[in-house]
Design an enzyme around this catalytic site. Structure first.
Site, PDB file in Angstrom:
ATOM      1  N   THR A 297      -3.216 -10.021  -7.267  1.00  0.00           N
ATOM      2  CA  THR A 297      -2.452 -11.256  -7.148  1.00  0.00           C
ATOM      3  C   THR A 297      -2.458 -11.728  -5.704  1.00  0.00           C
ATOM      4  O   THR A 297      -2.155 -10.957  -4.793  1.00  0.00           O
ATOM      5  CB  THR A 297      -1.002 -11.035  -7.605  1.00  0.00           C
ATOM      6  OG1 THR A 297      -1.005 -10.468  -8.921  1.00  0.00           O
ATOM      7  CG2 THR A 297      -0.237 -12.355  -7.640  1.00  0.00           C
TER       8      THR A 297
ATOM      9  N   GLY B  50      -0.937 -16.154  -0.095  1.00  0.00           N
ATOM     10  CA  GLY B  50      -1.491 -16.747   1.126  1.00  0.00           C
ATOM     11  C   GLY B  50      -2.706 -16.021   1.678  1.00  0.00           C
ATOM     12  O   GLY B  50      -3.404 -16.533   2.539  1.00  0.00           O
ATOM     13  N   GLY B  51      -2.939 -14.793   1.210  1.00  0.00           N
ATOM     14  CA  GLY B  51      -4.116 -14.056   1.649  1.00  0.00           C
ATOM     15  C   GLY B  51      -4.024 -13.423   3.018  1.00  0.00           C
ATOM     16  O   GLY B  51      -5.023 -12.959   3.564  1.00  0.00           O
TER      17      GLY B  51
ATOM     18  N   SER C 222      -5.197  -8.170  -1.721  1.00  0.00           N
ATOM     19  CA  SER C 222      -5.020  -9.188  -2.764  1.00  0.00           C
ATOM     20  C   SER C 222      -6.350  -9.797  -3.213  1.00  0.00           C
ATOM     21  O   SER C 222      -6.370 -10.611  -4.136  1.00  0.00           O
ATOM     22  CB  SER C 222      -4.093 -10.306  -2.267  1.00  0.00           C
ATOM     23  OG  SER C 222      -4.647 -10.968  -1.137  1.00  0.00           O
TER      24      SER C 222
ATOM     25  N   GLY D 212       3.860 -12.867  -0.613  1.00  0.00           N
ATOM     26  CA  GLY D 212       3.717 -11.582   0.060  1.00  0.00           C
ATOM     27  C   GLY D 212       4.699 -11.423   1.202  1.00  0.00           C
ATOM     28  O   GLY D 212       5.223 -10.327   1.436  1.00  0.00           O
TER      29      GLY D 212
ATOM     30  N   LEU E  55       5.728  -2.309   5.836  1.00  0.00           N
ATOM     31  CA  LEU E  55       4.908  -2.642   4.676  1.00  0.00           C
ATOM     32  C   LEU E  55       4.054  -3.884   4.890  1.00  0.00           C
ATOM     33  O   LEU E  55       2.882  -3.913   4.517  1.00  0.00           O
ATOM     34  CB  LEU E  55       5.798  -2.840   3.443  1.00  0.00           C
ATOM     35  CG  LEU E  55       5.062  -3.225   2.159  1.00  0.00           C
ATOM     36  CD1 LEU E  55       4.165  -2.096   1.681  1.00  0.00           C
ATOM     37  CD2 LEU E  55       6.044  -3.644   1.071  1.00  0.00           C
TER      38      LEU E  55
ATOM     39  N   TYR F 185       2.767  -4.980   7.487  1.00  0.00           N
ATOM     40  CA  TYR F 185       1.630  -4.692   8.364  1.00  0.00           C
ATOM     41  C   TYR F 185       0.767  -3.635   7.665  1.00  0.00           C
ATOM     42  O   TYR F 185       0.528  -2.562   8.192  1.00  0.00           O
ATOM     43  CB  TYR F 185       2.088  -4.178   9.722  1.00  0.00           C
ATOM     44  CG  TYR F 185       2.781  -5.186  10.601  1.00  0.00           C
ATOM     45  CD1 TYR F 185       2.834  -6.539  10.263  1.00  0.00           C
ATOM     46  CD2 TYR F 185       3.411  -4.797  11.774  1.00  0.00           C
ATOM     47  CE1 TYR F 185       3.477  -7.455  11.071  1.00  0.00           C
ATOM     48  CE2 TYR F 185       4.056  -5.707  12.604  1.00  0.00           C
ATOM     49  CZ  TYR F 185       4.086  -7.039  12.242  1.00  0.00           C
ATOM     50  OH  TYR F 185       4.733  -7.941  13.052  1.00  0.00           O
TER      51      TYR F 185
END
Length: 528
Positions: free
Chosen positions: A101, A104-105, A112, A175, A465, A467
């Site tokens: 999922t 923003g990547g 993701s 995220g 998390l 990072y």
């Protein structure tokens, strides 16, 4: 051809045909799904589509994972409505296809959009609606929206409201919030997740749940434990915070020739104890001095929720070593401070926040640490000497204290609260393509991280998390996933919160459908 070669060819051809059939069956399942309220065919991209590479690369934010050798998805589903999400989950379960999922990547390890097993991407960039209510001081924001879009929509309605999240405008809400993202107002208002009051998630059965129907355990888990281990988070309802009409920013730099060690030594003793309205980062990098020799530079980019006069009084009293001058300070509204902090040109309009295209893309590696005790002057000199030797990795210290120290470490999965002076981000960017360059630069970051061991948290050596760092442990999501997950889980969440996350995971996703290389594992007894 030898018998062995014939057998290998047969097995390879069979495996390829099987995987290809799985993809085709999955796509047919999507198209035929009874879940659909609108047709899904236009949202499905396969390598046969001319636009496949464009759609895939549109939200790759780390060029390390945009190489020709990077594993690519079978399919990308750019969901247009809720029924597309529900159909994707049900069909992926039916055809045993791994789902990634993406919002923003910006996930640092590409989790993701990259996997070593056959997978598809559920891309949520079309889920970007934002509804701001200044009367209630709340906003519903879908997870495919960016932070910049959220800030802009708030500013449209009020110049005295904001949301305490990150300074990079192109980061996806999904995220960022689910992993307990933070920003320059963390000492005043805490983290994003400390200001979330409701959420919508599609669970493993394709059901849409809100806070009431999902229950407090799952709501707790997706406000800091990462949403992708538990379902597909559709939206968050956030609580807006108050900001002055004018805030003050400054950027001061010091080098080794300007007593940088003394300034850094003092920062480590006061940054977490300053006025809660004041956030002063400390960033170290290696530059050339006037003689062309390598030296350490410290930068102090800062946000103060108040005016210059009040700021100067605070600094003269609490941190005179920095030597802040009135001429260093600029007053502006809060959205302009975000643009300033992210180095947009002076006078950039607020609409700049609406751009979903990063100002630059690069190859990168990030790591994290927590500082619980002040580092001595001698320790700082050792660190600076090592940084000059390595040249490329940089260190950013983010101050804690204030509101961060007032919230229980068990209130959210994010446990790094009282007792922390600062969080460190290790950062290295490079422009060269290829695995060899990546290995070289990633190793430099690892060397510095190892060197920092005496100066940071221990037992466990804690990490953040958001990072994401696969160096600290991964899971194959097999029979040993609980033991493998514990290695990184206690670093991100500490033991008690990790155990609670595992219990929630085992309850809501016992077959571990929602998984990645650092997902929350299930209890061994819960797997069928």
């Amino acid at each position: 051809m030898s018998p062995f070669a014939l057998i290998f060819l047969f097995l390879f051809s069979h495996a390829f045909a099987t995987s290809n059939n799985a993809e085709q069956n999955f796509i047919q399942c999507l198209i035929d799904s009874p879940e659909l309220t609108t047709p899904i065919a236009g949202a499905i991209y396969t390598p046969a589509n001319a636009s496949f590479s464009t759609v895939l690369q549109a939200y790759i934010r780390n060029l390390r994972f945009n190489e020709s050798t990077t594993p690519k998805p079978y399919t990308i589903v750019t969901a247009l409505d809720l029924s597309h999400v529900q159909a994707s989950i049900k069909c992926a379960k039916k055809h045993k296809l791994l789902m990634k999922t993406r919002s923003g990547g910006h996930d640092y390890e590409g989790l993701s959009y990259v996997a070593d097993h056959p997978f598809f991407i559920l891309d949520l960039f079309n889920f970007r609606s934002i509804n701001v209510s200044i009367e209630d001081e709340t906003a519903w924001v879908q997870t495919g929206a960016t932070l910049g879009e959220l800030y802009y929509r708030i500013a449209e309605k009020s110049n005295t409201h904001a949301f305490p999240a990150g300074v990079c405008p192109t980061v996806g809400v999904g995220g960022h919030i689910s992993g307990a993202g933070y920003g320059n107002m963390m000492r005043k208002y805490g983290l994003t997740v400390d200001n979330v009051i409701d959420a919508e998630i599609v669970d493993v059965n394709g059901k849409l749940l809100n806070r009431e129907s999902m229950g407090e355990d799952l709501f707790w888990a997706i406000t800091g434990g990462g949403g992708v281990s538990f379902g597909v988070v559709i939206s968050y309802k956030v609580k807006l915070v108050r900001v002055p009409e004018k805030v003050t920013v400054f950027q001061v730099r010091r080098t080794s020739e300007q007593n940088v060690t003394d300034v850094a030594y003092r920062w480590l003793r006061v940054a977490d104890k300053l006025d809660n309205n004041l956030f002063i980062r400390m960033v170290f990098d290696v530059v050339n001095n006037t003689n062309g020799a390598k030296t350490i530079r410290a930068s102090f980019p800062s946000l103060f929720l108040g005016n210059t006069t009040t700021l100067i009084n605070i600094m003269d009293k609490s941190f005179p070593e920095l030597g802040l001058q009135r001429s260093d300070c600029q007053e502006m509204n809060w959205t302009q401070s975000v643009l300033w902090y992210y180095n947009f040109p002076p006078g950039s309009p607020d609409s700049t926040l609406l751009s979903r295209i990063p100002r630059s893309l690069t190859h990168l590696k990030r790591k994290s640490d927590y500082v619980k005790n002040p580092i001595s002057r001698q320790g700082l000199r050792f660190i600076f000497r090592k940084m000059v030797e390595l040249e490329r990795p940089g260190l950013t210290f983010n101050p804690y204290g204030g509101r961060m120290a007032e919230i229980s470490e068990f209130a959210k999965p994010f446990p790094h609260r009282a007792g922390n002076i600062a969080k460190i981000q290790y950062a290295l960017d490079w422009s060269e393509n290829g695995v060899a360059a990546a290995n070289f630069y990633v190793n430099l970051t690892r060397v510095l991280h190892k060197y920092m061991t005496p100066f940071v948290s221990k037992s466990p050596r804690e990490a953040f998390l958001n990072y994401r760092d696969l160096d600290i442990g991964v899971t194959s999501n097999g029979k040993n996933s609980f033991l493998e997950g514990t290695v990184y889980g206690v670093k991100y969440f500490k033991e008690a919160n990790f155990k609670r996350l595992v219990k929630v995971k085992s309850m809501v996703d016992p077959d571990n459908f929602f998984r990645n290389e650092q997902s929350i594992p299930t209890l061994p007894s819960s797997r069928k």
